[in-house]
Design an enzyme around this catalytic site. Structure first.
Site, PDB file in Angstrom:
ATOM      1  N   THR A  29       0.763  -1.102   0.055  1.00  0.00           N
ATOM      2  CA  THR A  29       0.231   0.053   0.018  1.00  0.00           C
ATOM      3  C   THR A  29       0.905   1.794   0.152  1.00  0.00           C
ATOM      4  O   THR A  29       0.866   1.309   1.414  1.00  0.00           O
ATOM      5  CB  THR A  29      -1.001  -0.120   0.894  1.00  0.00           C
ATOM      6  OG1 THR A  29      -1.572  -1.619   0.920  1.00  0.00           O
ATOM      7  CG2 THR A  29      -1.651   0.938   1.422  1.00  0.00           C
ATOM      8  N   LYS A  42      -6.812   1.363  -3.909  1.00  0.00           N
ATOM      9  CA  LYS A  42      -6.428   0.840  -2.097  1.00  0.00           C
ATOM     10  C   LYS A  42      -6.535   1.625  -0.816  1.00  0.00           C
ATOM     11  O   LYS A  42      -7.238   1.359   0.086  1.00  0.00           O
ATOM     12  CB  LYS A  42      -5.173  -0.017  -2.331  1.00  0.00           C
ATOM     13  CG  LYS A  42      -3.933  -0.813  -0.908  1.00  0.00           C
ATOM     14  CD  LYS A  42      -5.283  -1.568  -0.532  1.00  0.00           C
ATOM     15  CE  LYS A  42      -4.483  -2.702   0.464  1.00  0.00           C
ATOM     16  NZ  LYS A  42      -5.508  -3.623   1.285  1.00  0.00           N
TER      17      LYS A  42
END
Length: 305
Positions: A103, A178
């Site tokens: 991420t 995300k």
């Protein structure tokens, strides 16, 4: 070096909680795999026993792979692995695809992609949805940002560990989505923690709380793993640390700032995690935020106030 549509040579850096299961699925499904040494030797040794090879540096790994997965903490770690001394760039052959499953900050992702393209290499972002248990079962989801041509090439390798693969658009779109996804999930965590604390304070136990929400429109997979810890004290129900959660909502704040969008709820969520991390709880997992919030109100969940 083998470069086919289905069984390219694969490298994997970051065989931790999520990465070990992902890498094992690649080995089990026939992909030639090289993994990089990790401070925790157990996952590496298990993968080598299953048929993977081990490299000592990103450069060495890149010399043996045409697709390289990164499953590290965030943008700083990605940049170090790609461009650092003995990094991927130093060993990669033209046409190699680096897939960032971390991420990461989308602005950094786009910049690194441009730098790699100038060297004849490619970057795709494919952050994950799911848990370590789902990683082991090959049941993760992947949000992919890259060109259609690169996506077609890397999809078989991603499908080795993901049951849902969505091509969102160009490089960076995966990480953007995300962060939005994690804003929702970490937002739920902050709300659950506060709601459970208030419930306990007014004599509604977590068990009673759950008896109403479970199976209702407010139920979801994230709720279930969160409550698995609250009700059963299962530390492994959702193995994602508070410090990583804080990193993600800070990335989201950066994206909102760049877009000129106020995000007051995002900031409230960030502060919930920041307070817990500042108190030394960073290595706790996300559902344990409920314990922290309860403790700040002088109670323990599951007991009358």
């Amino acid at each position: 070096m083998k470069m086919t549509a289905t069984k390219e040579s694969v490298g994997f850096i970051g065989v931790g909680l999520m990465g070990q299961g992902m890498a094992r699925n690649l080995v089990d499904k026939g992909f030639p795999l090289t993994v990089m040494g990790h401070r925790n030797r157990k996952p590496v040794e298990e993968l080598v026993a299953a048929g993977a090879k081990e490299a000592k540096t990103p450069k060495e790994l890149a010399q043996n792979a045409t697709i390289i997965f990164l499953c590290v903490t965030g943008s700083a770690q990605v940049e170090a692995v790609v461009n650092g001394p003995d990094g991927i760039v130093a060993g990669a052959k033209p046409g190699t695809v680096v897939i960032d499953c971390s991420t990461s900050d989308p602005t950094v992702t786009v910049r690194i992609a441009r730098e790699l393209e100038a060297r004849g290499l490619h970057l795709a972002d494919a952050p994950l949805g799911g848990t370590p248990a789902q990683a082991a079962l090959g049941q993760l989801s992947a949000m992919v940002g890259t060109t259609p041509e690169v996506f077609a090439r890397i999809r078989p390798a991603i499908e080795a560990w993901a049951q849902k693969v969505v091509h969102l658009g160009p490089v960076g779109d995966g990480h953007k989505m995300k962060l939005l996804n994690n804003f929702l999930s970490m937002g739920y965590a902050a709300i659950y923690a506060e709601a459970l604390t208030l419930a306990q304070k007014i004599d509604i136990t977590p068990q009673t709380f759950d008896s109403v929400l479970r199976g209702s429109r407010m139920d979801c997979g994230f709720y279930q793993t969160f409550m698995q810890y609250v009700l059963e004290r299962d530390r492994d129900a959702h193995k994602f640390t508070l410090v990583n959660a804080l990193k993600d909502v800070r990335y989201l704040e950066s994206v909102a700032n760049a877009a000129g969008v106020p995000n007051p709820i995002g900031n409230a969520v960030k502060n919930s995690f920041a307070l817990a991390v500042a108190a030394g709880k960073g290595d706790d997992y996300v559902p344990m935020l409920s314990d922290w919030v309860a403790s700040q109100n002088g109670i323990s969940l599951g007991r009358k106030s």
